[in-house]
Design a protein around this motif. Structure first.
Motif, PDB file in Angstrom:
ATOM      1  N   GLY A 226       0.818  -1.203   0.000  1.00  0.00           N
ATOM      2  CA  GLY A 226       0.000   0.000   0.000  1.00  0.00           C
ATOM      3  C   GLY A 226       0.851   1.252   0.000  1.00  0.00           C
ATOM      4  O   GLY A 226       0.561   2.222  -0.713  1.00  0.00           O
ATOM      5  N   PHE A 227       1.937   1.239   0.790  1.00  0.00           N
ATOM      6  CA  PHE A 227       2.780   2.431   0.938  1.00  0.00           C
ATOM      7  C   PHE A 227       3.552   2.731  -0.345  1.00  0.00           C
ATOM      8  O   PHE A 227       3.479   3.843  -0.882  1.00  0.00           O
ATOM      9  CB  PHE A 227       3.747   2.227   2.106  1.00  0.00           C
ATOM     10  CG  PHE A 227       4.508   3.463   2.503  1.00  0.00           C
ATOM     11  CD1 PHE A 227       4.014   4.317   3.473  1.00  0.00           C
ATOM     12  CD2 PHE A 227       5.732   3.764   1.919  1.00  0.00           C
ATOM     13  CE1 PHE A 227       4.720   5.454   3.849  1.00  0.00           C
ATOM     14  CE2 PHE A 227       6.445   4.889   2.284  1.00  0.00           C
ATOM     15  CZ  PHE A 227       5.934   5.740   3.257  1.00  0.00           C
ATOM     16  N   PHE A 228       4.319   1.759  -0.829  1.00  0.00           N
ATOM     17  CA  PHE A 228       5.232   2.024  -1.942  1.00  0.00           C
ATOM     18  C   PHE A 228       4.586   1.823  -3.313  1.00  0.00           C
ATOM     19  O   PHE A 228       4.760   2.657  -4.208  1.00  0.00           O
ATOM     20  CB  PHE A 228       6.477   1.141  -1.830  1.00  0.00           C
ATOM     21  CG  PHE A 228       7.396   1.536  -0.710  1.00  0.00           C
ATOM     22  CD1 PHE A 228       8.097   2.734  -0.765  1.00  0.00           C
ATOM     23  CD2 PHE A 228       7.551   0.724   0.401  1.00  0.00           C
ATOM     24  CE1 PHE A 228       8.935   3.115   0.273  1.00  0.00           C
ATOM     25  CE2 PHE A 228       8.396   1.090   1.441  1.00  0.00           C
ATOM     26  CZ  PHE A 228       9.092   2.286   1.376  1.00  0.00           C
ATOM     27  N   ALA A 393      13.528   0.209  -6.416  1.00  0.00           N
ATOM     28  CA  ALA A 393      14.072  -0.626  -5.338  1.00  0.00           C
ATOM     29  C   ALA A 393      13.072  -0.748  -4.192  1.00  0.00           C
ATOM     30  O   ALA A 393      12.895  -1.838  -3.612  1.00  0.00           O
ATOM     31  CB  ALA A 393      15.389  -0.038  -4.837  1.00  0.00           C
ATOM     32  N   CYS A 394      12.398   0.348  -3.844  1.00  0.00           N
ATOM     33  CA  CYS A 394      11.394   0.317  -2.772  1.00  0.00           C
ATOM     34  C   CYS A 394      10.213  -0.582  -3.154  1.00  0.00           C
ATOM     35  O   CYS A 394       9.724  -1.368  -2.333  1.00  0.00           O
ATOM     36  CB  CYS A 394      10.906   1.730  -2.476  1.00  0.00           C
ATOM     37  SG  CYS A 394      12.162   2.821  -1.759  1.00  0.00           S
ATOM     38  N   ASN A 395       9.742  -0.470  -4.397  1.00  0.00           N
ATOM     39  CA  ASN A 395       8.628  -1.311  -4.849  1.00  0.00           C
ATOM     40  C   ASN A 395       8.998  -2.787  -4.836  1.00  0.00           C
ATOM     41  O   ASN A 395       8.191  -3.643  -4.454  1.00  0.00           O
ATOM     42  CB  ASN A 395       8.206  -0.909  -6.261  1.00  0.00           C
ATOM     43  CG  ASN A 395       7.373   0.350  -6.286  1.00  0.00           C
ATOM     44  OD1 ASN A 395       7.215   1.025  -5.273  1.00  0.00           O
ATOM     45  ND2 ASN A 395       6.840   0.688  -7.439  1.00  0.00           N
ATOM     46  N   THR A 396      10.222  -3.089  -5.249  1.00  0.00           N
ATOM     47  CA  THR A 396      10.675  -4.482  -5.259  1.00  0.00           C
ATOM     48  C   THR A 396      10.718  -5.052  -3.850  1.00  0.00           C
ATOM     49  O   THR A 396      10.275  -6.184  -3.601  1.00  0.00           O
ATOM     50  CB  THR A 396      12.057  -4.585  -5.920  1.00  0.00           C
ATOM     51  OG1 THR A 396      11.986  -4.049  -7.249  1.00  0.00           O
ATOM     52  CG2 THR A 396      12.524  -6.030  -5.984  1.00  0.00           C
ATOM     53  N   GLY A 397      11.228  -4.269  -2.901  1.00  0.00           N
ATOM     54  CA  GLY A 397      11.269  -4.714  -1.511  1.00  0.00           C
ATOM     55  C   GLY A 397       9.885  -4.965  -0.950  1.00  0.00           C
ATOM     56  O   GLY A 397       9.652  -5.954  -0.231  1.00  0.00           O
ATOM     57  N   ARG A 404       6.802 -13.164   0.589  1.00  0.00           N
ATOM     58  CA  ARG A 404       7.435 -14.055   1.551  1.00  0.00           C
ATOM     59  C   ARG A 404       6.724 -14.106   2.895  1.00  0.00           C
ATOM     60  O   ARG A 404       7.004 -14.991   3.714  1.00  0.00           O
ATOM     61  CB  ARG A 404       8.891 -13.629   1.779  1.00  0.00           C
ATOM     62  CG  ARG A 404       9.752 -13.802   0.537  1.00  0.00           C
ATOM     63  CD  ARG A 404      11.161 -13.315   0.759  1.00  0.00           C
ATOM     64  NE  ARG A 404      11.967 -13.455  -0.453  1.00  0.00           N
ATOM     65  CZ  ARG A 404      13.232 -13.062  -0.560  1.00  0.00           C
ATOM     66  NH1 ARG A 404      13.824 -12.491   0.476  1.00  0.00           N
ATOM     67  NH2 ARG A 404      13.898 -13.216  -1.686  1.00  0.00           N
ATOM     68  N   ALA A 405       5.831 -13.145   3.141  1.00  0.00           N
ATOM     69  CA  ALA A 405       5.135 -13.130   4.433  1.00  0.00           C
ATOM     70  C   ALA A 405       4.279 -14.377   4.582  1.00  0.00           C
ATOM     71  O   ALA A 405       3.826 -14.973   3.604  1.00  0.00           O
ATOM     72  CB  ALA A 405       4.258 -11.883   4.546  1.00  0.00           C
TER      73      ALA A 405
END
Length: 416
Positions: A226-228, A393-397, A404-405
């Motif tokens: 939601g954030f990135f 990079a932020c979107n990928t993270g 993975r959650a």
């Protein structure tokens, strides 16, 4: 009118009343991208100023989300939305009378706060008044209405600027918001306190707390997306696609407005399509989680291609990026349906806070990054590419966190 599921005709009328208000809120949100050249010239704004100005809307928007959720659960969509839209009228008038950057920023913050209930109020009402399939469809078609507002913020605004100027545009918006308030007052049902099902008890924090929302594992899994990703999609659509087209791809102001117009048309068509196919997908076991997991990598690949292409990437490339990000829009109704009705307003508002805090951070952050890379000696094109690389990079993270959650089955059965 009954507090339960609405009959079809009443549901359509309620949807249209909410949709008109959301159309105007989206127009207000996105108009900064079209006005950017005019405001930059008149007020001598730098990239970071422009990012802060556009982000000011989302700052005001985000600041209201936590009390908004509690008020929606307690007082209902009609009463809360009417109160907030009054602030939006004031914000339009303040912005139209601004004589400097501080006045513009104050107007944008007020506008953001004033329209901050334009999506959360409907989604809270839909959680009670519509069945689960209709909720997913209504969410997509609300976003489609928002895209229509963004379409209206591009070429129509660009054409109107030489005729009336940017200040009278905001006087007209103030009047239209007043009209929307009348429709909501007349057609949206009054609210009644949610009654737990027989044998059920409300969660301990249901009377007013957000702890059960923040701690919920599904909420935590969705929050970085939601954030990135969601926030970043809105940041690009409502601001940074325009400056990229002008300063990197070499578009004129009119060409950039045309590019933004087609980006928003593409988004409108995409959200209409989501509304049509969501019931079909749900019947075949393709819920929000699976679709997000399968679809979002496409947006990462497209953003990487845009960065590499640089000046060759114009409006069509950004339209593809925004469309590919719409998988994440499925997260919003999914989060709402993961919680009981008595907590729906708080859950939706908390997630909306995450999204629009992300819009503010990404929108301002890209501007700061562009200026910082330029100060470090990079060209304009290289500065934009580097800033978008950080965004990628932020979107990928965020996607990797989601993938993975630990999986939870909260969406397999809707909580009453």
């Amino acid at each position: 009118m009954s507090a339960g599921v609405l009959p079809r005709r009443a549901a359509v009328i309620v949807f249209l009343a909410f949709a008109f208000a959301y159309f105007l809120s989206a127009l207000l949100r996105a108009v900064t991208a079209t006005l950017a050249p005019t405001l930059s010239q008149e007020f001598t704004l730098h990239a970071s100023d422009l990012g802060l100005l556009a982000g000011g809307y989302f700052l005001g928007f985000s600041a209201t989300q936590l009390p908004l959720g509690a008020w929606l659960d307690r007082h209902g969509p009609q009463k809360v939305l009417l109160g907030f839209l009054g602030l939006a009228v004031a914000g339009c008038l303040v912005f139209s009378m601004a004589t400097g950057f501080s006045g513009l920023l104050a107007g944008r913050v007020l506008c953001g706060a004033g329209v901050s209930a334009c999506l959360m109020a409907p989604l809270t009402g839909y959680r009670r008044w519509f069945d689960s399939t209709a909720q997913m469809r209504a969410n997509s078609w609300m976003l489609m209405t928002g895209s229509l507002g963004m379409v209206a913020s591009t070429l129509p605004v660009q054409w109107a600027l030489p005729l009336v100027g940017w200040r009278p545009l905001f006087w007209g918006l103030a009047v239209l918001i007043g009209v929307a308030m009348v429709g909501i007052a007349l057609w949206v049902p009054r609210w009644h306190a949610a009654v737990p099902a027989a044998g059920a008890t409300a969660p301990p924090s249901a009377p007013g707390g957000y702890g059960v929302v923040w701690r919920h594992p599904y909420f935590q899994r969705m929050a970085p997306l939601g954030f990135f990703v969601y926030g970043g999609m809105v940041a690009v659509q409502t601001l940074w696609a325009g400056p990229w087209m002008q300063r990197v791809a070499g578009y004129s102001a009119l060409e950039s407005a045309v590019g933004l117009f087609w980006i928003n048309v593409a988004m409108l068509c995409t959200f209409w399509t989501w509304g049509m196919v969501n019931p079909w997908l749900l019947r075949r076991g393709l819920g929000a989680d699976r679709l997000i997991l399968m679809g979002l990598p496409l947006s990462l690949c497209i953003l990487l291609a845009i960065i590499v292409a640089g000046p060759a990437a114009g409006g069509a490339a950004w339209a593809l990026f925004c469309v590919s990000c719409t998988f994440v829009s499925l997260s919003q109704p999914a989060v709402g349906m993961a919680f009981p009705q008595a907590l729906a307003g708080r859950a939706l508002s908390a997630f909306n806070l995450v999204i629009f805090a992300g819009v503010f951070v990404v929108q301002w952050g890209i501007g700061l990054a562009v200026d910082a890379f330029a100060d470090a000696g990079l060209s304009t094109t290289e500065s934009f590419q580097a800033a978008m690389g950080v965004f990628l990079a932020c979107n990928t993270g965020a996607y990797l966190w989601f993938a993975r959650a630990q999986r939870h089955n909260v969406l397999q059965t809707s909580v009453p």
